[in-house]
Design an enzyme around this catalytic site. Sequence first.
Site, PDB file in Angstrom:
ATOM      1  N   GLU A  38     -48.732  20.403  14.498  1.00 16.56           N
ATOM      2  CA  GLU A  38     -49.090  19.782  13.211  1.00 16.56           C
ATOM      3  C   GLU A  38     -50.393  20.397  12.739  1.00 16.56           C
ATOM      4  O   GLU A  38     -51.324  20.567  13.523  1.00 16.56           O
ATOM      5  CB  GLU A  38     -49.244  18.271  13.419  1.00 16.56           C
ATOM      6  CG  GLU A  38     -49.275  17.498  12.126  1.00 16.56           C
ATOM      7  CD  GLU A  38     -49.336  15.991  12.369  1.00 16.56           C
ATOM      8  OE1 GLU A  38     -48.519  15.468  13.144  1.00 16.56           O
ATOM      9  OE2 GLU A  38     -50.218  15.355  11.777  1.00 16.56           O
ATOM     10  N   GLU A  81     -49.125  12.468  19.109  1.00 15.40           N
ATOM     11  CA  GLU A  81     -50.495  11.950  19.265  1.00 15.40           C
ATOM     12  C   GLU A  81     -50.508  10.635  20.039  1.00 15.40           C
ATOM     13  O   GLU A  81     -51.073   9.630  19.606  1.00 15.40           O
ATOM     14  CB  GLU A  81     -51.151  11.790  17.890  1.00 15.40           C
ATOM     15  CG  GLU A  81     -51.233  13.113  17.148  1.00 15.40           C
ATOM     16  CD  GLU A  81     -52.093  13.069  15.884  1.00 15.40           C
ATOM     17  OE1 GLU A  81     -52.484  11.972  15.457  1.00 15.40           O
ATOM     18  OE2 GLU A  81     -52.368  14.154  15.336  1.00 15.40           O
TER      19      GLU A  81
HETATM   20  C1  GAL Z   1     -51.854  13.124  12.089  1.00 10.19           C
HETATM   21  C2  GAL Z   1     -50.627  12.280  12.426  1.00 10.19           C
HETATM   22  C3  GAL Z   1     -49.711  12.148  11.236  1.00 10.19           C
HETATM   23  C4  GAL Z   1     -50.490  11.786  10.011  1.00 10.19           C
HETATM   24  C5  GAL Z   1     -51.546  12.825   9.761  1.00 10.19           C
HETATM   25  C6  GAL Z   1     -52.340  12.603   8.491  1.00 10.19           C
HETATM   26  O1  GAL Z   1     -52.874  12.981  13.006  1.00 10.19           O
HETATM   27  O2  GAL Z   1     -49.925  12.857  13.479  1.00 10.19           O
HETATM   28  O3  GAL Z   1     -48.739  11.184  11.496  1.00 10.19           O
HETATM   29  O4  GAL Z   1     -51.053  10.545  10.182  1.00 10.19           O
HETATM   30  O5  GAL Z   1     -52.434  12.809  10.862  1.00 10.19           O
HETATM   31  O6  GAL Z   1     -53.317  13.564   8.373  1.00 10.19           O
END
Ligand code: GAL
Length: 809
Positions: free
Chosen positions: A503, A426
């Site tokens: 993710e 991100e």
């Molecule tokens: C994502 C991020 C992670 C964590 C997660 C929590 O956007 O890549 O590191 O922060 O959100 O939901």
Amino acid sequence: MIKHKNILKSIGIVTILLFSSISIAQQKQARIVEDFNKNWNFKLGDYPTAIQSNFDAKDWRTLQLPHDWSIEGAFDKDSKTKQAQGFLPAGKGWYRKVFTVPANWKNKTVSVEFDGVFKNSEVFINGKSLGIRPNGYISFGYDLSQYLNFGKENIIAVKVDNDAQPNSRWYTGSGIYRNVRLVASEKLHVGKWGTYVTTPEVSETKSKIHLEVTIDNDNVTAKEFKLVTSIVDAKNIEVANFSSTEKIGAKTTGKKVHDLVLNQPKLWSTENPYLYKVITKIYEKSKLVDNYETPLGFRYFNFDAEKGFSLNGKPTKIYGVCLHHDNGALGAVENINAVRRKLKLMKEMGANAIRMSHNPHSLEMMQLCDEMGFIVQDEAFDVWKKKKVTNDYHKDWDAWHKQDLEDFIKRDRNFPSVMMWSIGNEIREQFDSTGIAITRELAKIVKSLDTTRPVTSALTENIIEKNFIYQSGALDLLGFNYKHEDYKDFPTRFKGQKILASESVSALETRGHYDFPDGIKAWPVKHGAPFDGNADWTVSAYDQVKSYWGATHEENWKTIKKQDFMAGTFIWTGFDYIGEPDPYPFPARSSYFGIVDLAGLPKDVYYMYQSEWTTKPVLHIFPHWNCKAGQEIDVWAYYNNADEVELFLNGKSLGKKSKQNDDLHISWKVKFETGTLKAISRKDGKVVLEKEIHTAGEASKIDLKADKITIKNDTYDLVYVTVSTVDKDGNVLPNATDLINFEVTGGGKLVGVDNGYQANLDSFKANSCKLFSGKCIAIIQSNGKKENIQLKASTGNGISVGSLNIKVE
Ligand code: GAL
């Protein structure tokens, strides 16, 4: 020392020998690798004069590394580390160690290797600075040879500066939190991370092995030597070898190449992670001067724009989880036993892949992924030049990103489990045109060191015009985080591109806590709006609460499952981790996103994955059966390998149910009544599994369950004990909150306690722990004494004492 590069390609005859040995291969070891973790002194604060030999460190603590001082501190609402890092302290600290090296090492090259120091380390040997290393996750080392007093005392001092806060979006830990080794080799030796093995052709009939060896000649004279490569199987039996005669100039680094062939190799897969090793040996005349081991696995994989991922030709969905590096109550302290326990839990759930979020992980983590059969997405950065928090890595970007990325690839490129290089998570630069050049630069660095894995990045923006990392054209594989509703458009939007859900989910749960009735809630409705959560900072475990950018586990998995082009997914996260307790403020201090809680105790949704990701029969019903009389309870069941599940309350059937369409669970509304809830799953009328839960009565004793019955007396081995109170029939009291006091005698010590409750402010280092949702854990570590360990647990309120014996080997 200036070194000249010379690259020689060895020409020779490949010999494939089964059970062969060569005449000069008698001596096995030349390189000395010593554990350098013991007997360090440590003190919080800044002590620049500690680098001197006459410095008085009498009032410093003596400890064994790996060590994390943050986890020893108290949770503080006003901590500079803030919520994201779990309100634990950071600051500065110094480590110091007095050691001697044998006089006969005088002609050797001696170096020290650090697997990770958080952060801004500076290492001094006998008063001289060897260098600084800002990045807290990177492995690094220094050549000590020219500064050592051979046969006499030496002082190594390490300054660690984790003071500038906040510097991370999750808990980092502080200190020398990974292993340290001392390595001594002859002046002619394999360089640091000096081997690179690839398998240009892999099949079950024949595979090719290509090995590049970087050799350092620290001698003042040129050398002629024999370079021997031998491939050994998992039983250490040689299955192929090759040798060549080589020359290298004085004070020179050279690269030598060996090519071998192996007939009928066993392939590495997630089900059968068969590992070979490459043993590299250097001989001067007939004397062995160096030996070096490199992991080797034969596997081939492919990402396909339409069909997703395949491993060894077999279509394989990536069932992945993202993991942060902390080990729960141990903090950032690295311990192979803790990592093995985490990976074992993930394996049993059916996960076949790990994403190393969002930084280089430990060597042990990588080795265990090789050994246990996980596909790895190895990730380098969470930020580039543009910051996410005030003092994060963006400050070191210009000076260090090239070296950090190179070292990361060099350390990890031989692990067969690594199948993707992620250059960032991100990253802010995806939103502006500077992202194009940086992406290209990073991809080029990766490709200069390894072309056998795709370069990817975890992106959030899936609109082409807005995503400059994508526009760079330098990614081989597109990783997208969240927005699962958009996936269906990807095959047309990103025509011909290979895609992975890098993710997903970010749903929230507290183990063993249930809000009735169930029903999906998005948190928070609007970013920044207060979360109307529970007063005790719990979140219901019905897989019903999700972040506003995420999805419930079920919503996400239903989508991924159906889309063949999608290589798979990495769930955020396999385990709760310290920090990022969103959406709650203090006292919440650890995350709610895990499938398993911080203590390593599975939440219910673990069994949803198990029912989908494994073929073993699963039947899991919840909640517990100690509710209020007359209360209407949603009873959920996750199951597989069956046509239907029938539920009974106190012997009376509440009906049969089966999953319809793409359902991932079934449920009943049941008026609570004390007694036994029983579920039976059946296939073709035959019983597959039965599960019963009982209303527990009064607590009668403390139950202690250890994950193993013996422990090694190596000062590192761990035993995890799960603690609960049970009634006279052995039923666990699911709502118990008793304070349990621990006493450990013999060859072990208590190194951590936890109950998985995200807002528990008691220390992980206390000698007691409150049960939460009926459970807590105690972690015992070998203290080196060869005495059996006894753990005693008491409540002080009349429940009989629990005790457990652990045999020390
Ligand atoms: C994502 C991020 C992670 C964590 C997660 C929590 O956007 O890549 O590191 O922060 O959100 O939901």
